[in-house]
Scaffold this active site. Sequence first.
Site, mmCIF file in Angstrom:
data_model
loop_
_atom_site.group_PDB
_atom_site.id
_atom_site.type_symbol
_atom_site.label_atom_id
_atom_site.label_comp_id
_atom_site.label_asym_id
_atom_site.label_seq_id
_atom_site.Cartn_x
_atom_site.Cartn_y
_atom_site.Cartn_z
ATOM 1 N N GLY A 172 -13.482 36.205 37.256
ATOM 2 C CA GLY A 172 -14.600 36.098 36.322
ATOM 3 C C GLY A 172 -14.186 35.356 35.068
ATOM 4 O O GLY A 172 -13.066 34.866 34.964
ATOM 5 N N GLY A 173 -15.114 35.282 34.121
ATOM 6 C CA GLY A 173 -14.837 34.594 32.878
ATOM 7 C C GLY A 173 -13.762 35.282 32.051
ATOM 8 O O GLY A 173 -13.152 34.680 31.187
ATOM 9 N N LEU A 215 -10.696 40.179 44.375
ATOM 10 C CA LEU A 215 -12.109 40.191 44.732
ATOM 11 C C LEU A 215 -12.822 38.988 44.146
ATOM 12 O O LEU A 215 -13.831 38.530 44.658
ATOM 13 C CB LEU A 215 -12.775 41.464 44.210
ATOM 14 C CG LEU A 215 -12.310 42.771 44.840
ATOM 15 C CD1 LEU A 215 -12.875 43.950 44.074
ATOM 16 C CD2 LEU A 215 -12.738 42.848 46.285
ATOM 17 N N GLY A 216 -12.315 38.494 43.043
ATOM 18 C CA GLY A 216 -12.985 37.375 42.397
ATOM 19 C C GLY A 216 -12.310 37.046 41.086
ATOM 20 O O GLY A 216 -11.362 37.709 40.665
ATOM 21 N N VAL A 231 -10.345 39.949 39.225
ATOM 22 C CA VAL A 231 -10.723 41.301 39.619
ATOM 23 C C VAL A 231 -10.056 41.629 40.955
ATOM 24 O O VAL A 231 -10.062 40.804 41.873
ATOM 25 C CB VAL A 231 -12.252 41.417 39.780
ATOM 26 C CG1 VAL A 231 -12.644 42.846 40.092
ATOM 27 C CG2 VAL A 231 -12.945 40.938 38.523
ATOM 28 N N GLY A 275 -11.177 37.203 33.442
ATOM 29 C CA GLY A 275 -9.959 37.472 34.187
ATOM 30 C C GLY A 275 -10.254 37.820 35.634
ATOM 31 O O GLY A 275 -11.415 37.930 36.040
ATOM 32 N N LYS A 285 -10.214 45.014 36.724
ATOM 33 C CA LYS A 285 -10.312 43.712 36.061
ATOM 34 C C LYS A 285 -9.161 43.534 35.092
ATOM 35 O O LYS A 285 -8.953 44.368 34.209
ATOM 36 C CB LYS A 285 -11.645 43.646 35.304
ATOM 37 C CG LYS A 285 -12.017 42.276 34.829
ATOM 38 C CD LYS A 285 -13.324 42.367 34.093
ATOM 39 C CE LYS A 285 -14.233 41.211 34.197
ATOM 40 N NZ LYS A 285 -14.622 40.538 35.308
ATOM 41 N N ASP A 317 -23.576 36.613 29.112
ATOM 42 C CA ASP A 317 -23.150 35.853 30.293
ATOM 43 C C ASP A 317 -23.882 36.340 31.541
ATOM 44 O O ASP A 317 -23.257 36.678 32.537
ATOM 45 C CB ASP A 317 -21.632 35.968 30.461
ATOM 46 C CG ASP A 317 -21.081 34.849 31.339
ATOM 47 O OD1 ASP A 317 -21.822 33.884 31.603
ATOM 48 O OD2 ASP A 317 -19.921 34.944 31.772
#
Length: 831
Positions: A496-497, A493-494, A501, A499, A515, A613
Amino acid sequence: MIRGISLLFLLVFLSLFVGSFMAADISLGSVLYASKPNQTWSSPSGKFSLHFLQITSTTYSLSITYDSSVAIWSAASADSSTAVADSSATFQLLTNGNAQLLNGSGAVLWQSNTSNLGVSHGSLDESGDFILMNGSISVWSTFDHPINTIVPSQNFTTDKVLTSGLYTFRLSRIGNLTLKWNNSITYWTLGLNSSVNVNLSQPSLGLQTIGILSLYDNRLSSSVIMAYGSDYAESGDILRFLKLDDDGNLRIYSSSRGTDVSTVRWSAVSDQCLVYGYCGNWGICSYNETDPICRCPSENFDPIDPHDSTKGCKRKVELSDCTVNATTLQMDNTRLLTYPPETSNDIFFVGISACRLNCLSGGSCVGSTVLADGSGQCYIKTSNFISGYESAALPSTSFVKVCPPVVPNPPSFSEEAGNGQKLKGWIIAVVVLCTLFVLVLLEGSLWYFLCRKNPKFGGLSAQYMLLEYASGAPVQFSYKELQRSTKGFKEKLGEGGFGAVYRGILANRTVVAVKQLEGIEQGEKQFRMEVATISSTHHLNLVRLIGFCSEGRHRLLVYEFMKNGSLDNFLFSSDEESGKLLNWEQRFNIALGTARGVTYLHEECRDCIVHCDIKPENILLDENYHAKVSDFGLAKLTNPKDHRYQTLTSIRGTRGYLAPEWLANLPITSKSDVYSYGMVLLEIVSGRRNFDVLAETNWKKFSLWAYEEFEKGNVGVIIDKRLAKFEVDMDQVMRVIQVSFWCMQEQPSQRPMMGKVVQMLEGIMEIEKPPAPKAAQEGSVGGTSRKSSNRISSFSTVEISAGAPFSSSSFQTGRGTYSERPSSSLPRDGK
Ligand SMILES: *[C@@H]1O[C@H](CO)[C@@H](O)[C@H](O)[C@H]1NC(C)=O
Ligand SMILES: *[C@@H]1O[C@H](CO)[C@@H](O)[C@H](O)[C@H]1NC(C)=O
Ligand SMILES: *[C@@H]1O[C@H](CO)[C@@H](O)[C@H](O)[C@H]1NC(C)=O
Ligand SMILES: *[C@@H]1O[C@H](CO)[C@@H](O)[C@H](O)[C@H]1NC(C)=O
Ligand SMILES: *[C@@H]1O[C@H](CO)[C@@H](O)[C@H](O)[C@H]1NC(C)=O
Ligand SMILES: *[C@@H]1O[C@H](CO)[C@@H](O)[C@H](O)[C@H]1NC(C)=O
Ligand SMILES: *[C@@H]1O[C@H](CO)[C@@H](O)[C@H](O)[C@H]1NC(C)=O
Ligand SMILES: *[C@@H]1O[C@H](CO)[C@@H](O)[C@H](O)[C@H]1NC(C)=O
Ligand SMILES: *[C@@H]1O[C@H](CO)[C@@H](O)[C@H](O)[C@H]1NC(C)=O
Ligand SMILES: *[C@@H]1O[C@H](CO)[C@@H](O)[C@H](O)[C@H]1NC(C)=O
Ligand SMILES: *[C@@H]1O[C@H](CO)[C@@H](O)[C@H](O)[C@H]1NC(C)=O
């Protein structure tokens, strides 16, 4: 982007440069007296001057100062520390061309060694360089003999060195910047970006007037940026300088003329405890709420200087004087700092107890550290200098050889308080868990009783799971289960900072986001505690944690799935992708929802959380476009003690949203979140990144340009053009814009608390006109201010003016908070 800005400033730079050719001449035979404090040799404009600077009531240093107060060079004695002169000292430019600093007794404290080199006069130019000249040729200059500071237009080459006590800073042939302790231990190094693939010929380092530290070399097509101060490119009569402080950290400072104050804008080592030897020999560095502090390992040690804990400790009984066999003091979460050069003889791969015994039996070993991060590395310390770091985030245990009996340190007050709270926390947790358990059991048996014969429900275990997910207690999944539910981590899905997802579907058909955490330095126990904290945080505007997995090295978090993804997809999506545009009402509700979520984190939940963040990528939207904040509590997982990322690179990752205090190495508080939230708020209105620099914004950062337009009353140009086809409530827009500028105030105490932000957005609270986000003209901007007097300040004297974390009163304590400012405090960016 930075190059664009530097072009803009070329004009400013050039005009200064031209100015630097003028200099005031000092003729041979001139003398300065310490007894006449007002006597100076100044540059033509008086910006820099050479004079005796008072250190204590009876001692002086001979210094070149900016604005009569900020020393950029001082005559140094043989060990590179500032030469201390008495009140009858003199500084003479002798007729033979030698410059001499003499004590009242006539002893030579310092000299330039330039006799008979044809020196005709001295001069101090507009860049702060004191030069001894033969006609127009420089024979000797302070820029060529730096002590601990370099200023713009000073050329720092590989043959030069900055020195402060045992610490040195050098530029290497290959372009690396390095900080060393006692010329042996490199505790920080910064190399060229690996994409710069050239062999340098004669690298030199220079600080640009606008606050960018660049590396120059004739083999490079253009200079390479190595670092920059957080206020780079901000205009004003500001001197930036790079200084190796006596706490071993290298910092970029800004000093505005007429203020006497220097503000930290960048520091090389963001975690002061990682500076080797900061706490002296056998000193253990750790953090209280805000500052690094130094302690001795145990009561088997005495501080060397009871008034200065950074001086280190010494054993009460030397090991050689020990009448019985030595034993070991165990220190949990403590690392005896290990930096190269560490010989391979000193590194073993063994377990904890073997690491202890290895040291105990080794005659020359004084201490050992074992890393409990799975690597099993054991470092044996034989050196006679030990530097330690203690933090709950450190997965290491250290052993120190001492003469028995081991006398541990008495627990500090804050620890006791912490333990008390922990105990209370445990009692509450146990009560809550018991209640939950009884409830689940009751409910479960009810369901079982009612639905046993109903074929609509699958096996019993699935029902229990459903109950568990609903009850709010985090569910523990096995890694296999999560692998299965994400089909082997297929649908990403994406990223992030913390790790990647993945989308997953649980046994009960719930869609979730899984995640996969990376870089978690924590043990199982702490991880579970953090998970408990995160999952006990429930709010409509926070993404809910359903469960977790902690198996071996795998650390995963399972969140509820958000159908519409993250806010950035909507705000910055290129052109009118159908349905990817939010109308104003939706945007306003997202702004308000986010503010409520963050307020809950800061002010309302039991274990308050600083998010660290906040950015559009971490604001998720559910199927009704309601905002839910994600990734909270994770910053604590990677480094719980000081809420700070370890490396600058990860700070750069989301640079656009970081409060100035991140780069200035100041305490991170809930006010840092407020800053990031303010940046997001403006982006919600404008639909573009605040740090974009475009022609239509006069090549300024969008946020700075937006303030100027706001000041002129042109609110319309700030609003996203794509909103033109929707109805827009200008009242709300005005409120949102004003709140965003309040949140972006450079001084944390000027920013409102998140709860106030909600009230202002809702219109419950009156909003006064915000001052310019960066009050560059004000006296004490920024947080850490050092009264730049003659005192050679050590790190422990730094005054932190930012409020204590979570202090609910700090909103009111700022200077002139919420009062109207004269428009002259506009950021004069550019010209
Ligand atoms: C030095 O200057 C200050 C203020 O500029 C003045 O008050 C003081 O009298 C002067 N001292 C001497 C010795 O001239
Ligand atoms: C110079 O004078 C200062 C102050 O009296 C004193 O601390 C220092 O030791 C002296 N230095 C020398 C080399 O005599
Ligand atoms: C001048 O020479 C002395 C003795 O060689 C030396 O200690 C000192 O550092 C020199 N001064 C400068 C400014 O290089
Ligand atoms: C000083 O400069 C003059 C001319 O620029 C030169 O002839 C002379 O040799 C220089 N003196 C010394 C001692 O280098
Ligand atoms: C800095 O010093 C290097 C080496 O001495 C020299 O090549 C370079 O031109 C100097 N740069 C400036 C700006 O003076
Ligand atoms: C620094 O290094 C030197 C040898 O290079 C050594 O003699 C000295 O003891 C060291 N200083 C400390 C504080 O360890
Ligand atoms: C130069 O710096 C980089 C880090 O930026 C480091 O990986 C490398 O080892 C350094 N090289 C030397 C010779 O110190
Ligand atoms: C190196 O430079 C490239 C291009 O300027 C940039 O994209 C990249 O992020 C840089 N890498 C690091 C580690 O700074
Ligand atoms: C740099 O020098 C090394 C060894 O001298 C050589 O192997 C390498 O190709 C050079 N790299 C570049 C980019 O010139
Ligand atoms: C942390 O330590 C510093 C320096 O010792 C002290 O000034 C500060 O008050 C301490 N802060 C707390 C919260 O204890
Ligand atoms: C002390 O150490 C020696 C040799 O390591 C050992 O023989 C002796 O038994 C030890 N004494 C005690 C009291 O443990």
